[in-house]
Motif scaffolding. Sequence first.
Motif, PDB file in Angstrom:
ATOM      1  N   LEU A   1      47.426  12.946   2.716  1.00 39.27           N
ATOM      2  CA  LEU A   1      47.844  11.617   3.431  1.00 39.27           C
ATOM      3  C   LEU A   1      49.342  11.519   3.844  1.00 39.27           C
ATOM      4  CD1 LEU A   1      45.729   8.931   1.347  1.00 39.27           C
ATOM      5  CD2 LEU A   1      45.032  10.069   3.524  1.00 39.27           C
ATOM      6  N   VAL A   2      49.489  12.126   5.047  1.00 38.65           N
ATOM      7  CA  VAL A   2      50.913  12.099   5.493  1.00 38.65           C
ATOM      8  C   VAL A   2      51.298  11.384   6.683  1.00 38.65           C
ATOM      9  CG1 VAL A   2      51.206  14.441   4.670  1.00 38.65           C
ATOM     10  CG2 VAL A   2      50.448  13.837   7.224  1.00 38.65           C
TER      11      VAL A   2
ATOM     12  N   PHE B   1      57.525  14.602   7.784  1.00 41.95           N
ATOM     13  CA  PHE B   1      57.880  15.727   8.692  1.00 41.95           C
ATOM     14  C   PHE B   1      59.230  15.592   9.033  1.00 41.95           C
ATOM     15  CE2 PHE B   1      53.304  15.723   9.033  1.00 41.95           C
ATOM     16  CZ  PHE B   1      53.072  16.790   8.438  1.00 41.95           C
ATOM     17  N   LYS B   2      60.099  14.644   8.710  1.00 50.60           N
ATOM     18  CA  LYS B   2      61.428  14.390   9.131  1.00 50.60           C
ATOM     19  C   LYS B   2      62.470  15.564   8.768  1.00 50.60           C
ATOM     20  CE  LYS B   2      61.714   9.652  10.174  1.00 50.60           C
ATOM     21  NZ  LYS B   2      62.355   8.419  10.079  1.00 50.60           N
ATOM     22  N   THR B   3      62.393  16.077   7.660  1.00 48.88           N
ATOM     23  CA  THR B   3      63.335  16.783   7.040  1.00 48.88           C
ATOM     24  C   THR B   3      62.794  18.511   6.916  1.00 48.88           C
ATOM     25  OG1 THR B   3      63.062  16.789   4.529  1.00 48.88           O
ATOM     26  CG2 THR B   3      64.497  15.152   5.702  1.00 48.88           C
ATOM     27  N   GLU B   4      63.514  19.404   7.062  1.00 48.45           N
ATOM     28  CA  GLU B   4      63.013  20.963   6.972  1.00 48.45           C
ATOM     29  C   GLU B   4      62.602  20.979   5.632  1.00 48.45           C
ATOM     30  OE1 GLU B   4      62.537  23.040   9.513  1.00 48.45           O
ATOM     31  OE2 GLU B   4      63.083  21.351  10.759  1.00 48.45           O
TER      32      GLU B   4
ATOM     33  N   HIS C   1      60.794  18.934   3.795  1.00 47.13           N
ATOM     34  CA  HIS C   1      59.344  18.317   3.560  1.00 47.13           C
ATOM     35  C   HIS C   1      58.591  19.149   4.423  1.00 47.13           C
ATOM     36  CE1 HIS C   1      61.176  14.144   2.516  1.00 47.13           C
ATOM     37  NE2 HIS C   1      60.537  14.534   1.628  1.00 47.13           N
ATOM     38  N   LYS C   2      58.896  19.793   5.460  1.00 53.69           N
ATOM     39  CA  LYS C   2      58.017  20.415   6.471  1.00 53.69           C
ATOM     40  C   LYS C   2      57.556  21.646   5.423  1.00 53.69           C
ATOM     41  CE  LYS C   2      60.170  19.212  10.687  1.00 53.69           C
ATOM     42  NZ  LYS C   2      60.868  19.489  11.846  1.00 53.69           N
ATOM     43  N   ARG C   3      58.761  22.274   4.822  1.00 60.44           N
ATOM     44  CA  ARG C   3      58.329  23.566   4.172  1.00 60.44           C
ATOM     45  C   ARG C   3      57.373  23.246   3.117  1.00 60.44           C
ATOM     46  NH1 ARG C   3      63.869  24.496   4.963  1.00 60.44           N
ATOM     47  NH2 ARG C   3      64.270  23.577   2.841  1.00 60.44           N
ATOM     48  N   ASN C   4      57.745  22.239   2.312  1.00 61.24           N
ATOM     49  CA  ASN C   4      56.843  21.994   1.379  1.00 61.24           C
ATOM     50  C   ASN C   4      55.386  21.840   1.544  1.00 61.24           C
ATOM     51  OD1 ASN C   4      58.956  21.970  -0.671  1.00 61.24           O
ATOM     52  ND2 ASN C   4      59.412  19.902  -0.409  1.00 61.24           N
ATOM     53  N   ILE C   5      55.061  21.148   2.596  1.00 60.75           N
ATOM     54  CA  ILE C   5      53.772  21.109   3.210  1.00 60.75           C
ATOM     55  C   ILE C   5      53.352  22.140   3.844  1.00 60.75           C
ATOM     56  CG2 ILE C   5      52.446  20.180   5.181  1.00 60.75           C
ATOM     57  CD1 ILE C   5      54.108  17.475   4.888  1.00 60.75           C
ATOM     58  N   HIS C   6      53.997  23.263   4.373  1.00 63.60           N
ATOM     59  CA  HIS C   6      53.570  24.652   4.645  1.00 63.60           C
ATOM     60  C   HIS C   6      53.349  25.315   3.579  1.00 63.60           C
ATOM     61  CE1 HIS C   6      54.383  28.599   6.348  1.00 63.60           C
ATOM     62  NE2 HIS C   6      53.789  28.361   7.467  1.00 63.60           N
ATOM     63  N   LYS C   7      54.196  25.405   2.656  1.00 62.03           N
ATOM     64  CA  LYS C   7      53.891  26.322   1.425  1.00 62.03           C
ATOM     65  C   LYS C   7      52.570  25.737   0.822  1.00 62.03           C
ATOM     66  CE  LYS C   7      58.672  26.921  -0.029  1.00 62.03           C
ATOM     67  NZ  LYS C   7      59.587  26.701  -0.958  1.00 62.03           N
ATOM     68  N   LEU C   8      52.417  24.433   0.719  1.00 57.48           N
ATOM     69  CA  LEU C   8      51.106  23.831   0.163  1.00 57.48           C
ATOM     70  C   LEU C   8      49.674  24.283   0.804  1.00 57.48           C
ATOM     71  CD1 LEU C   8      49.559  21.840  -1.810  1.00 57.48           C
ATOM     72  CD2 LEU C   8      49.999  20.074   0.012  1.00 57.48           C
ATOM     73  N   VAL C   9      49.724  24.223   2.207  1.00 56.06           N
ATOM     74  CA  VAL C   9      48.670  24.721   2.939  1.00 56.06           C
ATOM     75  C   VAL C   9      48.688  26.209   2.931  1.00 56.06           C
ATOM     76  CG1 VAL C   9      47.820  24.991   5.644  1.00 56.06           C
ATOM     77  CG2 VAL C   9      48.986  22.899   4.537  1.00 56.06           C
ATOM     78  N   GLU C  10      49.707  27.108   2.762  1.00 50.64           N
ATOM     79  CA  GLU C  10      49.428  28.494   2.689  1.00 50.64           C
ATOM     80  C   GLU C  10      48.968  28.780   1.168  1.00 50.64           C
ATOM     81  OE1 GLU C  10      53.117  30.319   3.312  1.00 50.64           O
ATOM     82  OE2 GLU C  10      52.692  30.594   5.532  1.00 50.64           O
ATOM     83  N   ARG C  11      49.418  28.081   0.091  1.00 52.24           N
ATOM     84  CA  ARG C  11      48.794  28.406  -1.062  1.00 52.24           C
ATOM     85  C   ARG C  11      47.680  27.896  -0.951  1.00 52.24           C
ATOM     86  NH1 ARG C  11      49.506  29.963  -6.578  1.00 52.24           N
ATOM     87  NH2 ARG C  11      47.539  29.368  -7.435  1.00 52.24           N
ATOM     88  N   GLY C  12      47.001  26.795  -0.544  1.00 53.99           N
ATOM     89  CA  GLY C  12      45.461  26.466  -0.607  1.00 53.99           C
ATOM     90  C   GLY C  12      44.643  27.543   0.308  1.00 53.99           C
TER      91      GLY C  12
END
Length: 142
Positions: free
Chosen positions: A111-112, A117-120, A122-133
């Motif tokens: 839930l976002v 998505f305001k800071t780089e 936060h965006k990187r963290n979400i990106h890493k999470l999706v890639e790991r998944g």
Amino acid sequence: MVTFQSLLHGRVVIKYGTNALTRVAKNGDVLGLNRQRIGYIAYFARVLYDIGIELVVVSSAAKTAGMEEKGVMNIATKDSQYYCAKGQLHLFKAYDKALKKQGLRLLAPLLVTHHDFKTEEHKRNIHKLVERGFAEREIAVF
């Protein structure tokens, strides 16, 4: 819309709106979640996964899911926020069940808001999470 460019980058993001995920009777009454459509989304996720393309799903229909769970199908209800909150878990469970039938899993209830998505960072963290998944055969549903 799936574009050739998005396929080249190996990731596709698709938004499914409430109308696409809601079963409606001929008279217009809401019947609940369209689990068949969620099943098609899961199948599509597996087909893309099998060819190395990540699918990220952005999903609506939490209100429909919440109303279904509580047995209330009056779409004009004044308690929209309540049913949306109740429906989030119900909706994610429907995705999880459909994905499991395809040999995939739901990454997590994600839930976002725009704040995420305001800071780089936060965006990187979400990106890493999706890639790991994705590496674990898990599909991100937001």
